[in-house]
Design a protein around this motif. Structure first.
Motif, PDB file in Angstrom:
ATOM      1  N   GLU A  53       0.543  -0.963   0.153  1.00 28.00           N
ATOM      2  CA  GLU A  53       0.154  -0.145  -0.177  1.00 28.00           C
ATOM      3  C   GLU A  53       0.789   1.730  -0.056  1.00 28.00           C
ATOM      4  OE1 GLU A  53      -2.990   2.144   3.152  1.00 28.00           O
ATOM      5  OE2 GLU A  53      -2.878   0.378   3.328  1.00 28.00           O
ATOM      6  N   GLN A  54       1.813   1.083   0.774  1.00 28.58           N
ATOM      7  CA  GLN A  54       2.856   1.889   1.343  1.00 28.58           C
ATOM      8  C   GLN A  54       3.691   2.777  -0.417  1.00 28.58           C
ATOM      9  OE1 GLN A  54       5.625   2.214   3.944  1.00 28.58           O
ATOM     10  NE2 GLN A  54       6.381   4.020   3.555  1.00 28.58           N
ATOM     11  N   VAL A  55       4.133   1.876  -1.050  1.00 34.53           N
ATOM     12  CA  VAL A  55       5.174   1.796  -2.417  1.00 34.53           C
ATOM     13  C   VAL A  55       3.826   2.264  -3.249  1.00 34.53           C
ATOM     14  CG1 VAL A  55       5.718   0.018  -3.846  1.00 34.53           C
ATOM     15  CG2 VAL A  55       6.541   0.369  -1.532  1.00 34.53           C
ATOM     16  N   ARG A  56       3.164   1.569  -3.196  1.00 31.48           N
ATOM     17  CA  ARG A  56       1.765   1.838  -4.688  1.00 31.48           C
ATOM     18  C   ARG A  56       2.205   3.240  -4.162  1.00 31.48           C
ATOM     19  NH1 ARG A  56      -1.919  -0.732  -7.337  1.00 31.48           N
ATOM     20  NH2 ARG A  56      -3.461   0.277  -8.425  1.00 31.48           N
ATOM     21  N   GLY A  57       1.406   4.045  -3.260  1.00 31.18           N
ATOM     22  CA  GLY A  57       1.017   4.719  -3.135  1.00 31.18           C
ATOM     23  C   GLY A  57       2.061   6.160  -3.517  1.00 31.18           C
ATOM     24  N   ALA A  58       3.217   5.857  -3.880  1.00 33.45           N
ATOM     25  CA  ALA A  58       4.165   6.522  -3.445  1.00 33.45           C
ATOM     26  C   ALA A  58       4.745   7.129  -4.735  1.00 33.45           C
ATOM     27  CB  ALA A  58       5.813   5.919  -2.761  1.00 33.45           C
ATOM     28  N   ILE A  59       4.192   5.728  -6.119  1.00 31.00           N
ATOM     29  CA  ILE A  59       4.583   5.924  -7.188  1.00 31.00           C
ATOM     30  C   ILE A  59       3.498   7.246  -7.722  1.00 31.00           C
ATOM     31  CG2 ILE A  59       4.198   4.786  -9.412  1.00 31.00           C
ATOM     32  CD1 ILE A  59       4.830   1.904  -7.804  1.00 31.00           C
ATOM     33  N   GLY A  60       4.172   7.441  -8.064  1.00 37.72           N
ATOM     34  CA  GLY A  60       3.904   9.007  -9.775  1.00 37.72           C
ATOM     35  C   GLY A  60       3.508   8.693 -10.460  1.00 37.72           C
ATOM     36  N   SER A  61       4.038   7.809 -11.282  1.00 32.73           N
ATOM     37  CA  SER A  61       3.494   7.347 -12.565  1.00 32.73           C
ATOM     38  C   SER A  61       4.466   6.150 -13.069  1.00 32.73           C
ATOM     39  CB  SER A  61       3.821   8.118 -13.828  1.00 32.73           C
ATOM     40  OG  SER A  61       5.365   9.008 -14.318  1.00 32.73           O
ATOM     41  N   ALA A  62       4.034   5.886 -13.812  1.00 29.11           N
ATOM     42  CA  ALA A  62       4.527   4.148 -14.367  1.00 29.11           C
ATOM     43  C   ALA A  62       4.972   4.313 -16.104  1.00 29.11           C
ATOM     44  CB  ALA A  62       3.596   3.043 -14.186  1.00 29.11           C
ATOM     45  N   VAL A  63       5.757   4.039 -16.647  1.00 26.18           N
ATOM     46  CA  VAL A  63       6.436   4.552 -18.320  1.00 26.18           C
ATOM     47  C   VAL A  63       6.475   3.281 -18.891  1.00 26.18           C
ATOM     48  CG1 VAL A  63       7.224   6.316 -19.024  1.00 26.18           C
ATOM     49  CG2 VAL A  63       6.449   7.103 -17.031  1.00 26.18           C
ATOM     50  N   ALA A  64       6.329   3.011 -20.420  1.00 23.86           N
ATOM     51  CA  ALA A  64       6.680   2.142 -20.868  1.00 23.86           C
ATOM     52  C   ALA A  64       9.116   2.519 -21.245  1.00 23.86           C
ATOM     53  CB  ALA A  64       6.950   1.437 -22.288  1.00 23.86           C
ATOM     54  N   ALA A  65       9.123   1.051 -20.700  1.00 20.95           N
ATOM     55  CA  ALA A  65      11.285   1.511 -20.978  1.00 20.95           C
ATOM     56  C   ALA A  65      11.686   0.255 -21.419  1.00 20.95           C
ATOM     57  CB  ALA A  65      11.213   1.461 -19.420  1.00 20.95           C
ATOM     58  N   LEU A  66      12.856   0.633 -22.163  1.00 15.74           N
ATOM     59  CA  LEU A  66      14.011  -0.468 -22.342  1.00 15.74           C
ATOM     60  C   LEU A  66      14.916  -0.733 -21.691  1.00 15.74           C
ATOM     61  CD1 LEU A  66      13.821   0.476 -26.220  1.00 15.74           C
ATOM     62  CD2 LEU A  66      12.508  -1.983 -25.216  1.00 15.74           C
ATOM     63  N   GLU A  67      15.412  -1.597 -21.148  1.00 14.67           N
ATOM     64  CA  GLU A  67      17.389  -1.092 -20.504  1.00 14.67           C
ATOM     65  C   GLU A  67      18.041  -1.982 -21.386  1.00 14.67           C
ATOM     66  OE1 GLU A  67      18.832  -3.182 -16.923  1.00 14.67           O
ATOM     67  OE2 GLU A  67      17.323  -3.159 -16.202  1.00 14.67           O
ATOM     68  N   VAL A  68      19.050  -1.259 -21.620  1.00 12.86           N
ATOM     69  CA  VAL A  68      20.466  -1.753 -22.900  1.00 12.86           C
ATOM     70  C   VAL A  68      21.043  -2.113 -21.274  1.00 12.86           C
ATOM     71  CG1 VAL A  68      21.361  -1.192 -24.256  1.00 12.86           C
ATOM     72  CG2 VAL A  68      19.605  -0.102 -23.590  1.00 12.86           C
ATOM     73  N   CYS A  69      21.110  -3.604 -20.959  1.00 11.40           N
ATOM     74  CA  CYS A  69      22.148  -5.113 -19.546  1.00 11.40           C
ATOM     75  C   CYS A  69      23.340  -4.223 -20.309  1.00 11.40           C
ATOM     76  CB  CYS A  69      21.557  -6.020 -19.663  1.00 11.40           C
ATOM     77  SG  CYS A  69      19.387  -5.634 -19.090  1.00 11.40           S
ATOM     78  N   GLY A  70      23.901  -4.267 -19.896  1.00  9.99           N
ATOM     79  CA  GLY A  70      25.218  -4.852 -20.687  1.00  9.99           C
ATOM     80  C   GLY A  70      26.703  -6.025 -19.353  1.00  9.99           C
ATOM     81  N   SER A  71      27.351  -6.692 -19.768  1.00 11.76           N
ATOM     82  CA  SER A  71      28.573  -7.204 -19.188  1.00 11.76           C
ATOM     83  C   SER A  71      29.605  -6.771 -19.283  1.00 11.76           C
ATOM     84  CB  SER A  71      28.410  -8.537 -19.167  1.00 11.76           C
ATOM     85  OG  SER A  71      28.910  -9.217 -17.812  1.00 11.76           O
ATOM     86  N   ARG A  72      30.328  -5.895 -18.189  1.00 10.51           N
ATOM     87  CA  ARG A  72      31.586  -5.943 -18.240  1.00 10.51           C
ATOM     88  C   ARG A  72      32.583  -7.328 -18.097  1.00 10.51           C
ATOM     89  NH1 ARG A  72      28.508  -1.928 -17.795  1.00 10.51           N
ATOM     90  NH2 ARG A  72      27.994  -3.151 -16.190  1.00 10.51           N
ATOM     91  N   VAL A  73      31.521  -8.335 -17.843  1.00  8.72           N
ATOM     92  CA  VAL A  73      32.437 -10.104 -17.705  1.00  8.72           C
ATOM     93  C   VAL A  73      32.639 -10.212 -18.972  1.00  8.72           C
ATOM     94  CG1 VAL A  73      32.103 -12.096 -16.670  1.00  8.72           C
ATOM     95  CG2 VAL A  73      31.991  -9.791 -15.350  1.00  8.72           C
ATOM     96  N   ALA A  74      33.070 -11.281 -19.738  1.00 16.42           N
ATOM     97  CA  ALA A  74      33.334 -11.758 -21.351  1.00 16.42           C
ATOM     98  C   ALA A  74      32.179 -12.845 -21.956  1.00 16.42           C
ATOM     99  CB  ALA A  74      34.652 -11.366 -21.936  1.00 16.42           C
ATOM    100  N   ASP A  75      31.218 -12.821 -22.036  1.00 16.16           N
ATOM    101  CA  ASP A  75      31.087 -13.511 -23.405  1.00 16.16           C
ATOM    102  C   ASP A  75      29.210 -14.135 -22.287  1.00 16.16           C
ATOM    103  OD1 ASP A  75      32.592 -14.047 -25.141  1.00 16.16           O
ATOM    104  OD2 ASP A  75      33.715 -15.506 -23.891  1.00 16.16           O
ATOM    105  N   TRP A  76      29.471 -12.892 -21.122  1.00 13.90           N
ATOM    106  CA  TRP A  76      28.167 -12.883 -20.425  1.00 13.90           C
ATOM    107  C   TRP A  76      28.505 -13.986 -19.601  1.00 13.90           C
ATOM    108  CZ3 TRP A  76      23.951  -9.642 -19.166  1.00 13.90           C
ATOM    109  CH2 TRP A  76      23.813  -8.577 -19.707  1.00 13.90           C
ATOM    110  N   ASP A  77      29.317 -14.265 -18.887  1.00 15.85           N
ATOM    111  CA  ASP A  77      30.232 -15.874 -18.433  1.00 15.85           C
ATOM    112  C   ASP A  77      29.322 -15.113 -16.687  1.00 15.85           C
ATOM    113  OD1 ASP A  77      30.979 -18.051 -16.794  1.00 15.85           O
ATOM    114  OD2 ASP A  77      33.004 -18.099 -17.849  1.00 15.85           O
TER     115      ASP A  77
END
Length: 268
Positions: free
Chosen positions: A131-155
């Motif tokens: 309930e508290q978390v829901r009340g603290a959210i002002g808006s929801a937005v569509a998003a793309l996350e571009v994940c990246g890895s500093r570890v070779a080959d995503w190992d």
């Protein structure tokens, strides 16, 4: 995760952070850090993450939010963990809808579609329940996350990805902002295309059963770490469908019901 003591030495924590920082500066993925901190020492992994982020902030970056990862049961099983993880969003990771993202700015980039939340109130005190978390959210937005890895080959093991700031790279926010009276995050559906070909589909329930539950989890972890979520910050709540690799020239668009579309182009 609450803060706990790790048996890993400060020297090894520093060495792990420097290994990830070196890969980032050189633009060349390097070896995993689990030889220094272990595969699943949660406290050690977050201690390295804190060092990596502190160095970025010392270089001039500014904290603007958090990202939640490992929200899929399948991915948790793959890494042998039973909880999500989180990383820190910095201002130089942020892009607007339709922007061109420099492909070289994210090592080994992979894209996923998510519901992002913009907070209108702090989440520092109180029960930090749904309930508290829901009340603290002002808006929801569509998003793309571009994940990246500093570890070779995503190992990566759990420890590697947590130390590597939860494999954070960049993110793109859509322009359509909806209140939680207008959209129920767990009920949304998502379709993501690369160069007009559908490559990923999913739904809100794929994110810990409900993206709001992911934010509840994060709010408690952030407070335990002494760095609570604050008004104005962005929270990327976790993938709604499979993550896909991208390369130079790719155009990515995600459409999420109730939240519209968000897109980005990756530079040649």
């Amino acid at each position: 995760m609450s803060q706990t003591t790790t048996g890993v030495s400060a020297e090894d924590l520093d060495a792990a952070a420097e290994r990830l920082r070196t890969a980032d500066r050189a633009g060349v993925p390097g070896a995993p850090v689990r030889d220094l901190i272990g595969r699943d020492d949660v406290a050690a992994a977050y201690a390295v993450q804190q060092r990596v982020v502190a160095a970025r902030v010392a270089d001039g970056a500014r904290v603007v939010g958090r990202k939640i990862g490992l929200t899929s049961a399948a991915v948790q099983a793959q890494l042998g963990v039973d909880q999500p993880d989180f990383g820190v969003l910095l201002d130089d990771m942020a892009y607007a809808d339709g922007d061109t993202v420099p492909t070289a700015s994210v090592l080994q980039p992979r894209v996923e579609a998510e519901v992002a939340f913009v907070l209108a109130a702090d989440l520092a005190d109180g029960p930090l329940d749904r309930e508290q978390v829901r009340g603290a959210i002002g808006s929801a937005v569509a998003a793309l996350e571009v994940c990246g890895s500093r570890v070779a080959d995503w190992d990566i093991s759990f420890g590697d990805t947590v130390a590597d700031n939860a494999s954070a790279g960049a993110y793109v926010l859509g322009t359509e902002q909806s209140s939680l009276e207008q959209v129920e995050p767990r009920e949304v559906t998502m379709s993501m295309t690369i160069n007009d070909e559908v490559v990923s589909t999913g739904a809100g329930e794929a994110c810990l059963g409900d993206p709001l539950e992911a934010v509840v989890w994060l709010a408690r972890q952030a407070r335990d770490f002494g760095e609570p979520l604050r008004a104005g910050q962005v929270v990327l709540s976790g993938a709604l469908g499979p993550m896909r690799p991208v390369g130079p020239g790719d155009r990515v668009t995600a459409t999420i019901t109730g939240l519209g579309a968000v897109s980005a182009v990756f530079s040649e």
